[in-house]
Design a protein around this motif. Structure first.
Motif, PDB file in Angstrom:
ATOM      1  N   PRO A  34       0.797  -1.223   0.000  1.00  0.00           N
ATOM      2  CA  PRO A  34       0.000   0.000   0.000  1.00  0.00           C
ATOM      3  C   PRO A  34       0.830   1.274   0.000  1.00  0.00           C
ATOM      4  O   PRO A  34       1.900   1.337   0.580  1.00  0.00           O
ATOM      5  CB  PRO A  34      -0.811  -0.111   1.302  1.00  0.00           C
ATOM      6  N   GLU A  35       0.306   2.273  -0.673  1.00  0.00           N
ATOM      7  CA  GLU A  35       0.879   3.610  -0.624  1.00  0.00           C
ATOM      8  C   GLU A  35       0.261   4.347   0.563  1.00  0.00           C
ATOM      9  O   GLU A  35      -0.811   3.972   1.044  1.00  0.00           O
ATOM     10  CB  GLU A  35       0.547   4.361  -1.923  1.00  0.00           C
ATOM     11  N   ALA A  73       0.523   3.276  10.347  1.00  0.00           N
ATOM     12  CA  ALA A  73       0.530   2.740   8.988  1.00  0.00           C
ATOM     13  C   ALA A  73       0.596   1.225   8.946  1.00  0.00           C
ATOM     14  O   ALA A  73       0.213   0.615   7.945  1.00  0.00           O
ATOM     15  CB  ALA A  73       1.706   3.320   8.209  1.00  0.00           C
ATOM     16  N   ALA A  74       1.108   0.599  10.021  1.00  0.00           N
ATOM     17  CA  ALA A  74       1.249  -0.859  10.028  1.00  0.00           C
ATOM     18  C   ALA A  74       1.425  -1.339  11.460  1.00  0.00           C
ATOM     19  O   ALA A  74       1.758  -0.559  12.361  1.00  0.00           O
ATOM     20  CB  ALA A  74       2.441  -1.291   9.174  1.00  0.00           C
ATOM     21  N   ILE A  75       1.215  -2.644  11.656  1.00  0.00           N
ATOM     22  CA  ILE A  75       1.419  -3.256  12.968  1.00  0.00           C
ATOM     23  C   ILE A  75       2.191  -4.556  12.809  1.00  0.00           C
ATOM     24  O   ILE A  75       2.143  -5.201  11.761  1.00  0.00           O
ATOM     25  CB  ILE A  75       0.077  -3.535  13.689  1.00  0.00           C
ATOM     26  N   GLU A  84      -6.464  -8.736  14.283  1.00  0.00           N
ATOM     27  CA  GLU A  84      -7.827  -8.490  13.805  1.00  0.00           C
ATOM     28  C   GLU A  84      -8.420  -7.237  14.433  1.00  0.00           C
ATOM     29  O   GLU A  84      -9.027  -6.408  13.746  1.00  0.00           O
ATOM     30  CB  GLU A  84      -8.712  -9.706  14.119  1.00  0.00           C
ATOM     31  N   GLU A  85      -8.228  -7.098  15.750  1.00  0.00           N
ATOM     32  CA  GLU A  85      -8.773  -5.943  16.472  1.00  0.00           C
ATOM     33  C   GLU A  85      -8.205  -4.638  15.935  1.00  0.00           C
ATOM     34  O   GLU A  85      -8.940  -3.687  15.638  1.00  0.00           O
ATOM     35  CB  GLU A  85      -8.454  -6.079  17.965  1.00  0.00           C
ATOM     36  N   ASN A  91      -8.418   0.469  10.278  1.00  0.00           N
ATOM     37  CA  ASN A  91      -8.642   0.283   8.842  1.00  0.00           C
ATOM     38  C   ASN A  91      -7.338  -0.030   8.109  1.00  0.00           C
ATOM     39  O   ASN A  91      -7.026   0.566   7.070  1.00  0.00           O
ATOM     40  CB  ASN A  91      -9.308   1.531   8.239  1.00  0.00           C
ATOM     41  N   LEU A  92      -6.591  -0.969   8.663  1.00  0.00           N
ATOM     42  CA  LEU A  92      -5.314  -1.344   8.069  1.00  0.00           C
ATOM     43  C   LEU A  92      -5.508  -2.452   7.031  1.00  0.00           C
ATOM     44  O   LEU A  92      -6.184  -3.440   7.298  1.00  0.00           O
ATOM     45  CB  LEU A  92      -4.351  -1.845   9.151  1.00  0.00           C
ATOM     46  N   PRO A  93      -4.912  -2.326   5.868  1.00  0.00           N
ATOM     47  CA  PRO A  93      -4.992  -3.406   4.885  1.00  0.00           C
ATOM     48  C   PRO A  93      -4.187  -4.606   5.365  1.00  0.00           C
ATOM     49  O   PRO A  93      -3.240  -4.461   6.153  1.00  0.00           O
ATOM     50  CB  PRO A  93      -4.362  -2.789   3.636  1.00  0.00           C
ATOM     51  N   LYS A  94      -4.549  -5.785   4.910  1.00  0.00           N
ATOM     52  CA  LYS A  94      -3.874  -6.994   5.393  1.00  0.00           C
ATOM     53  C   LYS A  94      -2.391  -6.978   5.053  1.00  0.00           C
ATOM     54  O   LYS A  94      -1.585  -7.604   5.749  1.00  0.00           O
ATOM     55  CB  LYS A  94      -4.539  -8.240   4.816  1.00  0.00           C
TER      56      LYS A  94
END
Length: 374
Positions: A34-35, A73-75, A84-85, A91-94
């Motif tokens: 993702p950008e 931006a990420a986890i 999942e939480e 609203n993070l993309p997979k």
């Protein structure tokens, strides 16, 4: 159990063992990364949190929700339920959800500018170095590591990779603390003569990583005593000449079989200031008291998440109450956006200086000797 065994066991407990967890977080190598969800002229930096414990959830995530120049931006987590939480909440993309095994894939994620490592102390070096090799700038929680040598390896890795390294010294950005720094370093009330700095609390769960030396590097000194060491340095604006120290008595031999229950230390600074420090896992105390030639100042609470309170011989300090992590992240990102660098006062060298003192305190307590720091 060896340190390596302890590390493997801890990561497995986080859910990064073989099987379902790996599959759940697998990042296909060909997937589109993702950008950033912002235009470049909005100047928001993407931050990835590594480790989603209470500090990340209750402090850093809140900061990233509220900061104007950075966002989550990420986890990186080993727990599917947390993945999942957090994914739903933010609203993070997979493709922006990683585990500890596929973490290195984050190098491909253009949305991530800074990786913030919020893991137990012994895991800081590995993930800071991996983040640097991924070409990402790195923030790391304090203490920076469990040894001076580890700090040096982390600094070198970031330098070699051409990335910035910072340590989460949130109080450097907190108004009451900044006022204490100003008064002390500018000698507004005369030279600092004496500092009493205490931080302790009654620790809970006897199985937690903070009570395991292999993971924590030590007990309360590493956990909360570092705030006291920092305070004596930022009040005086100097580096200590020597240290002596004493371990307190062990009142709970089972709980404190691996780390100290409490420790006291004494330091002298070049300007003549003497410091008494104390940290504990069995005493609820939090105070900074500074005596100067022409007065005094005090913070109590002094180091926790706030609100902090302060006063001097002239009366109460009138400073704004802030969310520490928000102002920290905004200040760090502001300087980076303007200069391409993190603030020098929270850099890797600062973390190494603290580590040198912490190790000297342990050596002094173990040997009964005065340990030189120059």
């Amino acid at each position: 159990m060896s340190e390596n065994q302890s590390r493997r066991s801890f990561l497995q407990n986080l859910g990064v063992g073989l099987g379902t967890t790996t599959a759940a977080f697998a990042v296909p190598s060909l997937v589109a990364v993702p950008e950033p969800p912002f235009k470049k002229d909005e100047k928001k930096l993407g931050v990835a949190l590594v480790g989603l414990g209470s500090y990340a959830k209750n402090q850093l995530a809140v900061a990233l929700e509220n900061a104007k120049n950075c966002y989550l931006a990420a986890i990186v987590t080993g727990t599917p339920a947390k993945a999942e939480e957090w994914s739903k909440k933010y609203n993070l993309p997979k493709e922006s959800v990683y585990n500890y095994q596929n973490f290195d894939e984050i190098a491909k994620n253009k949305a991530v500018d800074i990786i913030y490592v919020v893991l137990p102390n012994s895991l800081h070096p590995e993930f800071v170095i991996r983040a640097a090799k991924a070409g990402k700038h790195v923030m790391c929680e304090k203490p920076m590591a469990n040894s001076v040598a580890e700090c040096e390896a982390m600094i070198k890795a970031c330098k070699d990779a051409g990335v910035q390294l910072g340590v989460g010294y949130r109080l450097h950005f907190e108004p009451f603390t900044q006022e204490v720094m100003r008064i002390g370093q500018k000698k507004e009330k005369g030279a600092v003569r004496f500092v009493q700095t205490n931080f302790g609390f009654t620790i809970g769960d006897p199985t937690q990583w903070r009570l395991k030396k292999a993971m924590a590097g030590g007990g309360p000194l590493m956990d909360v005593g570092i705030y006291c060491v920092q305070a004596s340095r930022y009040v005086t604006g100097e580096e200590p000449l020597w240290v002596t120290a004493q371990f307190g008595p062990i009142t709970d031999k089972e709980r404190f079989k691996d780390v100290e229950e409490s420790v006291s230390w004494q330091m002298q600074f070049p300007g003549g200031a003497m410091v008494n420090g104390f940290s504990s896992y069995k005493s609820n105390i939090e105070q900074l008291y500074v005596s100067t030639n022409d007065g005094w100042l005090q913070l109590s609470p002094a180091y926790s998440y706030g609100p902090l309170k302060g006063k001097t011989n002239d009366g109460d300090m009138k400073m704004p109450i802030v969310h520490h992590q928000t102002v920290m992240m905004e200040a760090i990102c502001k300087e980076f956006l303007e200069t391409g660098k993190f603030p020098s006062h929270i850099g890797g060298e600062e973390g190494k200086r603290d580590m040198k003192i912490l190790m000297a305190i342990y050596e002094a307590a173990e040997t009964g000797k005065k340990i030189s720091l120059v």
